[in-house]
Design an enzyme around this catalytic site. Sequence first.
Site, mmCIF file in Angstrom:
data_model
loop_
_atom_site.group_PDB
_atom_site.id
_atom_site.type_symbol
_atom_site.label_atom_id
_atom_site.label_comp_id
_atom_site.label_asym_id
_atom_site.label_seq_id
_atom_site.Cartn_x
_atom_site.Cartn_y
_atom_site.Cartn_z
ATOM 1 N N HIS A 79 18.801 28.262 15.574
ATOM 2 C CA HIS A 79 20.149 28.734 15.911
ATOM 3 C C HIS A 79 20.270 30.252 15.754
ATOM 4 O O HIS A 79 21.193 30.854 16.281
ATOM 5 C CB HIS A 79 21.227 27.968 15.137
ATOM 6 C CG HIS A 79 21.271 28.200 13.658
ATOM 7 N ND1 HIS A 79 20.558 27.446 12.750
ATOM 8 C CD2 HIS A 79 21.959 29.088 12.914
ATOM 9 C CE1 HIS A 79 20.803 27.866 11.530
ATOM 10 N NE2 HIS A 79 21.663 28.852 11.585
ATOM 11 N N ASN A 102 25.143 17.668 10.125
ATOM 12 C CA ASN A 102 25.394 18.983 9.540
ATOM 13 C C ASN A 102 25.778 18.842 8.063
ATOM 14 O O ASN A 102 26.621 18.018 7.726
ATOM 15 C CB ASN A 102 26.535 19.671 10.318
ATOM 16 C CG ASN A 102 26.612 21.159 10.047
ATOM 17 O OD1 ASN A 102 25.746 21.734 9.406
ATOM 18 N ND2 ASN A 102 27.677 21.784 10.527
ATOM 19 N N ASP A 114 14.714 23.026 12.869
ATOM 20 C CA ASP A 114 15.530 24.219 13.110
ATOM 21 C C ASP A 114 14.712 25.505 12.928
ATOM 22 O O ASP A 114 14.928 26.270 11.999
ATOM 23 C CB ASP A 114 16.740 24.203 12.171
ATOM 24 C CG ASP A 114 17.835 25.163 12.638
ATOM 25 O OD1 ASP A 114 17.579 25.940 13.576
ATOM 26 O OD2 ASP A 114 18.941 25.125 12.066
ATOM 27 N N ASN A 143 32.164 23.479 12.086
ATOM 28 C CA ASN A 143 31.296 23.841 10.969
ATOM 29 C C ASN A 143 32.128 24.356 9.795
ATOM 30 O O ASN A 143 31.958 23.941 8.655
ATOM 31 C CB ASN A 143 30.297 24.890 11.434
ATOM 32 C CG ASN A 143 29.218 25.125 10.405
ATOM 33 O OD1 ASN A 143 28.617 24.180 9.906
ATOM 34 N ND2 ASN A 143 28.999 26.383 10.056
ATOM 35 N N ASN A 151 21.674 32.673 4.442
ATOM 36 C CA ASN A 151 20.322 32.232 4.129
ATOM 37 C C ASN A 151 19.712 31.425 5.273
ATOM 38 O O ASN A 151 18.609 30.902 5.145
ATOM 39 C CB ASN A 151 20.300 31.385 2.843
ATOM 40 C CG ASN A 151 20.178 32.212 1.583
ATOM 41 O OD1 ASN A 151 21.058 32.182 0.719
ATOM 42 N ND2 ASN A 151 19.086 32.944 1.457
ATOM 43 N N SER A 152 20.434 31.286 6.367
ATOM 44 C CA SER A 152 19.856 30.614 7.533
ATOM 45 C C SER A 152 18.609 31.354 7.954
ATOM 46 O O SER A 152 18.655 32.574 8.132
ATOM 47 C CB SER A 152 20.849 30.632 8.695
ATOM 48 O OG SER A 152 21.760 29.584 8.583
ATOM 49 N N PHE A 212 17.556 26.109 6.203
ATOM 50 C CA PHE A 212 18.577 26.115 7.255
ATOM 51 C C PHE A 212 19.898 25.473 6.887
ATOM 52 O O PHE A 212 20.835 25.500 7.690
ATOM 53 C CB PHE A 212 18.040 25.508 8.555
ATOM 54 C CG PHE A 212 17.782 24.015 8.513
ATOM 55 C CD1 PHE A 212 16.581 23.519 8.041
ATOM 56 C CD2 PHE A 212 18.735 23.127 8.968
ATOM 57 C CE1 PHE A 212 16.322 22.159 8.027
ATOM 58 C CE2 PHE A 212 18.496 21.756 8.945
ATOM 59 C CZ PHE A 212 17.289 21.265 8.477
ATOM 60 N N ASP A 213 20.010 24.878 5.697
ATOM 61 C CA ASP A 213 21.298 24.247 5.366
ATOM 62 C C ASP A 213 21.364 23.956 3.871
ATOM 63 O O ASP A 213 20.391 24.114 3.144
ATOM 64 C CB ASP A 213 21.467 22.940 6.159
ATOM 65 C CG ASP A 213 22.926 22.551 6.356
ATOM 66 O OD1 ASP A 213 23.817 23.243 5.834
ATOM 67 O OD2 ASP A 213 23.180 21.549 7.042
#
Lengths: 697, 697
Positions: free
Chosen positions: A87, A214, A223, A318, A631-632, A648-649
């Site tokens: 993303h 998510n 991702d 989100n 931090n993605s 990623f999450d």
Amino acid sequence: MQFRNSLRWTACLTLALSLVHADEGKWTPQQLLRFDAAWLKKQGLDLPVSRLWDPTRGTGLLAATISTGGCSAGFVTNTGLFLTNHHCLFGIVQEHSGPNRDLITRGFIAGSPAEELRGKTARVTVPHRFTDVTKEIAAAIPAGAADLVRAKAVQAKQKLLIAACEKTAGMHCSVAIFDGGLQYVLITTIELDDIRLVYAPPRAIGEFGGEADNFRWPRHTGDFAIGRAYKDGKPYQPEFYFPVARTGVKPGDFVMVLGYPGRTIRSMTAAEMANERDFRFQLRKEIYGEWIRVIEEKTKNNAKGATAVAATLKSLNNNHTNAIGQLAGLSRGRTLEKQTALDSAVSTWAGQQAGFAKSVEGKMDLDRLAGRRRGTATRDFLFQIIKPGPLALYQATTLVRLAAERTKPDAERDPDYMNRELPALSNTLERQQKSFFRAADEAMLDVWIDRAWKLRAGERIQAIDTRIPRDGIPQTVAALYNGTKVTDPVERMKMFEETTAQLGARRDPMLDLAFALEPELRAWQAETQTTDGAIARLRPLWRRAVIAHAGKPVAPDANSTLRVSFAHVKGYVPRDGVIYSPQTTLAGMLEKNTGEESFTVPGFVLDAARLIKPEEIPLDFLADADTTGGNSGSPVINGRGELVGLNFDRVWENVANDFGYNPEVARNISVDVRFLMWLLEIQKADALLKELSPAKR
Amino acid sequence: MQFRNSLRWTACLTLALSLVHADEGKWTPQQLLRFDAAWLKKQGLDLPVSRLWDPTRGTGLLAATISTGGCSAGFVTNTGLFLTNHHCLFGIVQEHSGPNRDLITRGFIAGSPAEELRGKTARVTVPHRFTDVTKEIAAAIPAGAADLVRAKAVQAKQKLLIAACEKTAGMHCSVAIFDGGLQYVLITTIELDDIRLVYAPPRAIGEFGGEADNFRWPRHTGDFAIGRAYKDGKPYQPEFYFPVARTGVKPGDFVMVLGYPGRTIRSMTAAEMANERDFRFQLRKEIYGEWIRVIEEKTKNNAKGATAVAATLKSLNNNHTNAIGQLAGLSRGRTLEKQTALDSAVSTWAGQQAGFAKSVEGKMDLDRLAGRRRGTATRDFLFQIIKPGPLALYQATTLVRLAAERTKPDAERDPDYMNRELPALSNTLERQQKSFFRAADEAMLDVWIDRAWKLRAGERIQAIDTRIPRDGIPQTVAALYNGTKVTDPVERMKMFEETTAQLGARRDPMLDLAFALEPELRAWQAETQTTDGAIARLRPLWRRAVIAHAGKPVAPDANSTLRVSFAHVKGYVPRDGVIYSPQTTLAGMLEKNTGEESFTVPGFVLDAARLIKPEEIPLDFLADADTTGGNSGSPVINGRGELVGLNFDRVWENVANDFGYNPEVARNISVDVRFLMWLLEIQKADALLKELSPAKR
């Protein structure tokens, strides 16, 4: 009655869930050096800490961690290749996709450097130098200055420092504030603006699970994406990079998560946190929820409308889901109760120490300020969400402000309207057209105005009260949209160049609403700046006490600067009777393959999976790193400095960790680099594979 | 790329999930004796197997397992106290509840035996003797009899054997068929009809989690109740009972689940299983789903209606959810594919053995029969669901049938209409009034008739085709309900005594529809009996081959007779990344406490929980026992013959185990007896506690 647990079972849970656990903290590179080397070794760090950060040079391996402006990323070769999330490079994928070249769906592999796709506006910054400028900033504040003066002086000094720093070509500079003003650091970075897409998986892999998954575990999202930075037309050769690890991770393994976490609020007092809970997150839950509902309603049977609002809806969803998670986490974790107790312990302690009287006073002032702010907090939130809100209102207020600011000398402007920002702003106003769908935009404005009408006395918005009748909101708003040219892209770009007088002469109803709002927005921003000035004065006083009371390094709140978090791969117990194990595999992705939206495994993966044991292909993993938004794409490296994954999450139970770290549930989600390598193998991206893993290291 | 799992982590999963695992099988008491004593000891059985079942006496500890007619239960004292599920004694709770005495909500504790509450129709049977009557049955079948004659001869002989057996006062007898006719066993039981309620928890505990948690793990339901059996007015003294264990269970512990599992279909061929899937479960999913929808719609804003249909809805929901689980499980477990492979392996093997030619032929005939039955299977299902369906149609068809059967000698009647059944039938027809809500009943009949109209040629229902116009279903059905007296309880009980001529003379439109259906129902039942006769001839031939091919004991399908299943306490992996641990605690019940329906923890439990560590009070646990419907209330005992829990459910992934046992997910759910004891403690039920756990054993 006695509940005897099997010893072996307990040992097993210990292994799965606890092990040795690293402390809370997004540490700055400088703070690293304060850790005990033996402790770090015990955690699992094989490298000497000086390899991570050399204080004499002010750089080290950590500097392989770069920022894309919003996301983190990490160099993985000395040929400029970097890994980040799908993303985070999605913009480039989108930019090069078209009706005959659907890179979004199919993904992309550059067969050779010549095929790489440059992103028009893509940039990365590489950390170069960190300079403490606390004294310079302090010196710039007039003695005894009032809070607004103080805030303006700090801002002006920052602008000067940045301008001086950026005189060196290719440098991008910023001043970062730590602990609310306890420390100011001038950060010099090398800006690289030739960024090319090398690899992106099909969206079905990069976004596998979509909105349904998510913030959730177990997760099966690939991702990741690969980019390459160029300088002067040649691959950029970073001094530091994280080679892709040849062995993966397993439960209990030590990892470090590096990156640019955006914003946390752990240094707030409990009273300040209550404001965040009650106004930021509660209102986001309510108003974004309402926006999502009306957008969905208005685009229900309209494919064109649905496409236009897709990105807006994704972002709102989100943030809305996040807000619900924050509220739930605060309540479940009893965060504010714990913070109240901690505040009170520090106050009591500081009250008994010499030299901390001002800290105790400062804390009381912070709390008083927080109390006062509640009076207008709902209105303030409405003003804040003009930006992510209905496009027509955002554009009108932006154009009105721009016309006014442009008449000032650059250095005196609202920072968002300084010359260096205008190309990006113009770009934004142009690109927004593809997200505009009138029925949805109008309904969002209805919702916003309805909330404005519900404000209590003392925080009412005059422009709304006097211009939009309460019992005629939809009709009045429809008339605004009928009459405005702001939503016409050609007219809007003309307006971008116009003066206040020219804009006024248009008699455009949406611009007129913006003109009416402008003095109230200015007043609100001045109040905000005053408050920020007061906080910048008070917070450092209080933080001194908090840090002294802790008696050990305390990581400052996230502020989009380079940080490192120590962690271990481990699962957790989300609720009684359930254990989340820390790793997922391709088998789980296949289990979720329903063929419905976000849960469709591409055919080439299904074909490849038939030839192997899918439960042997690792996909995602959990660790107890301390992360947040920003931090993605963070590189996740092992104790030898090799890249094992990309963050990623966060998990659902950990969304509220911006307020405080709870070791029981603080888990970040990373994609395992072995899944990327497996995909590259089955996609026969041989050159890329070879570049990423040069034979026996 | 290699996925190296930590050895310790693997060991941990082994402990949590696998361990030594007992084989599939609901074993008969007689089969127990064929197990190797060393193997049983290794499993965890401390008692000598002869304590469980003494072949010379034909009884043993297993005989402490009793049947309530639908549920299982276990004696726990020599004073007639038995434990079973809350829902198994719920009828008595309901019977004694009234507006001023809400035992349903509050629960019940008998302070002394004098306060115990007798259930009007409650009965339990205690196993007394098992006699193989296979030869007697075989001798009663005329040589070369056609299948219908054969079926009738078997039924007649069964009636004779039962009548002879029941000449002994207090005995209740039945003939059980094993392996589809390979073995017939006359089962003599002691029937106790003085059953009193001693303890029931509040419904909020006994049904905690309600429909939302049904078939689900993690579970937090206190699904238990205590009854006492009396004989001649005195507490019944069973020869065998399971003392309440003083130590509980922990992961890995050996347990046995005893009880009366109702029906499984593992002995079917794959073709027969396909019929069950496509007609029983698929149609149940569709039609029950439709019924649930219309019932909810018709009672939406009607409290009286909602109360009337509550029990019907609960049962439909349970069956509907179960059907969905069966279908999902069959698909996920690839059960039919596996069965096809097994069928074919046995056929090939049997084809090469001397003496098994008839087995192979028998299997082919079973498959042919299964193929033929598909032609009318949807109609057959519609006829089958008249009983759980709209009350007016069930009552009308029952009254018409009863009037006809009553003119025959008792022994020649349809077994459901023999004199011994009539009091219960009368009782049913009377009690059903409280479940009747016309709008819902009518809508259910609309759905049923609509499905009848959709039948293919070759299985059409003449009575519907000729009497209910396809385009006027709701109007015609409304006219039936307007005109009928069947739904009037006083008139209905008069009809119960009337002759066919009297019923006909009433010109009641619902009865007239029943008269029109009657010849078709009779023909269907005759076809069914013919099919059953054929299957009773063919199945034993095939089962002989299946058992011989297995070369070890094979448990016969469940048939509501006493069985034992060996198991261990263990969790499972429901999907990638998730481990269900095998035990839950009070802490999890508190986590689920939302105050909403089915998730409201009673105040006295909340109060008591504040004084202790709720995570130390065990609540429910999983084991890999082989169970099915009818195992509700099954005593779960440890290797020393002590009661550790009561079975009350299966997990979702295990619903399809009626077709086949999958050790990966075959888990039954039990409530831990320690939770019952803790509740009794906090409720200060001292006398009961003392009776259940007489000081130091």
